[in-house]
Design a protein around this motif. Sequence first.
Motif, mmCIF file in Angstrom:
data_model
loop_
_atom_site.group_PDB
_atom_site.id
_atom_site.type_symbol
_atom_site.label_atom_id
_atom_site.label_comp_id
_atom_site.label_asym_id
_atom_site.label_seq_id
_atom_site.Cartn_x
_atom_site.Cartn_y
_atom_site.Cartn_z
ATOM 1 N N ASP A 2 -40.702 -72.735 9.750
ATOM 2 C CA ASP A 2 -39.553 -71.860 9.970
ATOM 3 C C ASP A 2 -38.480 -72.206 8.942
ATOM 4 N N SER A 3 -37.915 -71.204 8.269
ATOM 5 C CA SER A 3 -36.944 -71.456 7.201
ATOM 6 C C SER A 3 -35.751 -72.269 7.681
ATOM 7 N N LYS A 4 -35.393 -72.135 8.969
ATOM 8 C CA LYS A 4 -34.243 -72.880 9.495
ATOM 9 C C LYS A 4 -34.522 -74.375 9.567
ATOM 10 N N GLN A 5 -35.799 -74.752 9.552
ATOM 11 C CA GLN A 5 -36.179 -76.159 9.621
ATOM 12 C C GLN A 5 -36.343 -76.791 8.237
ATOM 13 N N LEU A 6 -36.161 -75.987 7.196
ATOM 14 C CA LEU A 6 -36.334 -76.468 5.830
ATOM 15 C C LEU A 6 -34.991 -76.553 5.121
ATOM 16 N N SER A 7 -34.880 -77.474 4.184
ATOM 17 C CA SER A 7 -33.664 -77.565 3.374
ATOM 18 C C SER A 7 -33.613 -76.383 2.412
ATOM 19 N N GLU A 8 -32.414 -76.118 1.909
ATOM 20 C CA GLU A 8 -32.262 -75.034 0.935
ATOM 21 C C GLU A 8 -33.132 -75.287 -0.297
ATOM 22 N N ASP A 9 -33.175 -76.534 -0.752
ATOM 23 C CA ASP A 9 -33.999 -76.874 -1.909
ATOM 24 C C ASP A 9 -35.478 -76.594 -1.627
ATOM 25 N N ARG A 10 -35.929 -76.922 -0.430
ATOM 26 C CA ARG A 10 -37.331 -76.704 -0.081
ATOM 27 C C ARG A 10 -37.646 -75.210 -0.020
ATOM 28 N N ARG A 11 -36.743 -74.433 0.562
ATOM 29 C CA ARG A 11 -36.949 -72.983 0.614
ATOM 30 C C ARG A 11 -37.028 -72.400 -0.797
ATOM 31 N N ASN A 12 -36.122 -72.841 -1.661
ATOM 32 C CA ASN A 12 -36.108 -72.324 -3.030
ATOM 33 C C ASN A 12 -37.332 -72.780 -3.825
ATOM 34 N N PHE A 13 -37.893 -73.920 -3.463
ATOM 35 C CA PHE A 13 -39.136 -74.387 -4.084
ATOM 36 C C PHE A 13 -40.318 -73.518 -3.649
ATOM 37 N N LEU A 14 -40.349 -73.179 -2.365
ATOM 38 C CA LEU A 14 -41.483 -72.438 -1.821
ATOM 39 C C LEU A 14 -41.449 -70.952 -2.175
ATOM 40 N N LYS A 15 -40.269 -70.387 -2.347
ATOM 41 C CA LYS A 15 -40.138 -68.943 -2.584
ATOM 42 C C LYS A 15 -41.028 -68.446 -3.730
ATOM 43 N N PRO A 16 -40.939 -69.007 -4.947
ATOM 44 C CA PRO A 16 -41.779 -68.474 -6.031
ATOM 45 C C PRO A 16 -43.263 -68.720 -5.820
ATOM 46 N N ILE A 17 -43.615 -69.764 -5.076
ATOM 47 C CA ILE A 17 -45.036 -70.018 -4.786
ATOM 48 C C ILE A 17 -45.576 -68.931 -3.870
ATOM 49 N N ILE A 18 -44.803 -68.599 -2.842
ATOM 50 C CA ILE A 18 -45.206 -67.527 -1.929
ATOM 51 C C ILE A 18 -45.342 -66.213 -2.695
ATOM 52 N N GLU A 19 -44.364 -65.917 -3.527
ATOM 53 C CA GLU A 19 -44.377 -64.659 -4.272
ATOM 54 C C GLU A 19 -45.537 -64.611 -5.273
ATOM 55 N N ARG A 20 -45.868 -65.745 -5.844
ATOM 56 C CA ARG A 20 -46.970 -65.801 -6.809
ATOM 57 C C ARG A 20 -48.322 -65.626 -6.135
ATOM 58 N N ASP A 21 -48.503 -66.262 -4.991
ATOM 59 C CA ASP A 21 -49.834 -66.332 -4.376
ATOM 60 C C ASP A 21 -50.083 -65.266 -3.316
ATOM 61 N N ALA A 22 -49.053 -64.606 -2.833
ATOM 62 C CA ALA A 22 -49.229 -63.610 -1.772
ATOM 63 C C ALA A 22 -50.066 -62.432 -2.262
ATOM 64 N N VAL A 23 -50.835 -61.867 -1.353
ATOM 65 C CA VAL A 23 -51.525 -60.607 -1.636
ATOM 66 C C VAL A 23 -50.482 -59.521 -1.873
ATOM 67 N N SER A 24 -49.441 -59.552 -1.046
ATOM 68 C CA SER A 24 -48.330 -58.615 -1.190
ATOM 69 C C SER A 24 -47.139 -59.168 -0.419
ATOM 70 N N PHE A 25 -45.921 -58.860 -0.895
ATOM 71 C CA PHE A 25 -44.715 -59.256 -0.172
ATOM 72 C C PHE A 25 -43.620 -58.237 -0.469
ATOM 73 N N ALA A 26 -42.656 -58.149 0.446
ATOM 74 C CA ALA A 26 -41.505 -57.272 0.241
ATOM 75 C C ALA A 26 -40.388 -57.752 1.165
ATOM 76 N N PHE A 27 -39.164 -57.403 0.802
ATOM 77 C CA PHE A 27 -38.036 -57.693 1.690
ATOM 78 C C PHE A 27 -37.111 -56.487 1.701
ATOM 79 N N ALA A 28 -36.244 -56.426 2.717
ATOM 80 C CA ALA A 28 -35.316 -55.302 2.843
ATOM 81 C C ALA A 28 -34.058 -55.755 3.558
ATOM 82 N N HIS A 29 -32.918 -55.199 3.136
ATOM 83 C CA HIS A 29 -31.636 -55.432 3.793
ATOM 84 C C HIS A 29 -31.276 -54.218 4.658
ATOM 85 N N VAL A 30 -30.645 -54.470 5.795
ATOM 86 C CA VAL A 30 -29.939 -53.432 6.547
ATOM 87 C C VAL A 30 -28.489 -53.890 6.626
ATOM 88 N N TYR A 31 -27.573 -53.037 6.171
ATOM 89 C CA TYR A 31 -26.192 -53.453 5.919
ATOM 90 C C TYR A 31 -25.289 -53.254 7.136
#
Length: 200
Positions: free
Chosen positions: A46-75
């Motif tokens: 869970d992202s809340k259990q990870l440090s900011e540095d750890r989340r930022n480390f994992l983000k590009p790995i997830i994006e690189r290896d995922a079959v597909s990913f997307a995100f969306a904002h609701v304002y």
Amino acid sequence: MKLKLSFTSNPLECGTDEAGRGCLAGPVTAAAVILPETFEDLMMNDSKQLSEDRRNFLKPIIERDAVSFAFAHVYPEEIDEINILNASILAMHKAIGGLKTVPTFISVDGNRFKPFADIPHETIIKGDSKHLNIAAASILAKTNRDAYMCQIHEEFPMYNWRQNKGYPTKEHREAIKKYGITPYHRKTFRLLPHQLHLPL
């Protein structure tokens, strides 16, 4: 505890999660992720259990290896119009709709969801600490929302969104009390304790 990929007969299962539901300002952001069966745990959680540095480390790995990913904002304007629960589900729907690969199954963090298209789904309480694809979605939702909050911090630095990310910290509430609210604040939320009136 190592997380697992929850699919058995659904190799194109996506996980989805949101970030920013309890904030006073900024969007609610959701992500959807389809991971390959070969994806390694990498001590995700869970992202809340990870440090900011750890989340930022994992983000590009997830994006690189995922079959597909997307995100969306609701304002905030739409959050105020349809309420935060519906806005959270809408953000998840938008993220799932943004996937380049159509999932065969949707795993949802939490206990509330509305059907998306004709794709079967399951809600999983604390799913972001149980399943890899939901944990991955949690990380992408959190990191992309944090990046947005840092961006709008430059416009309104007095609220220190770069640090508090719009959450109801004492510092954030004191800034609201002193400076009033911005277009990025959620007007239907209790922005101050015993709220009476806020300058617009």
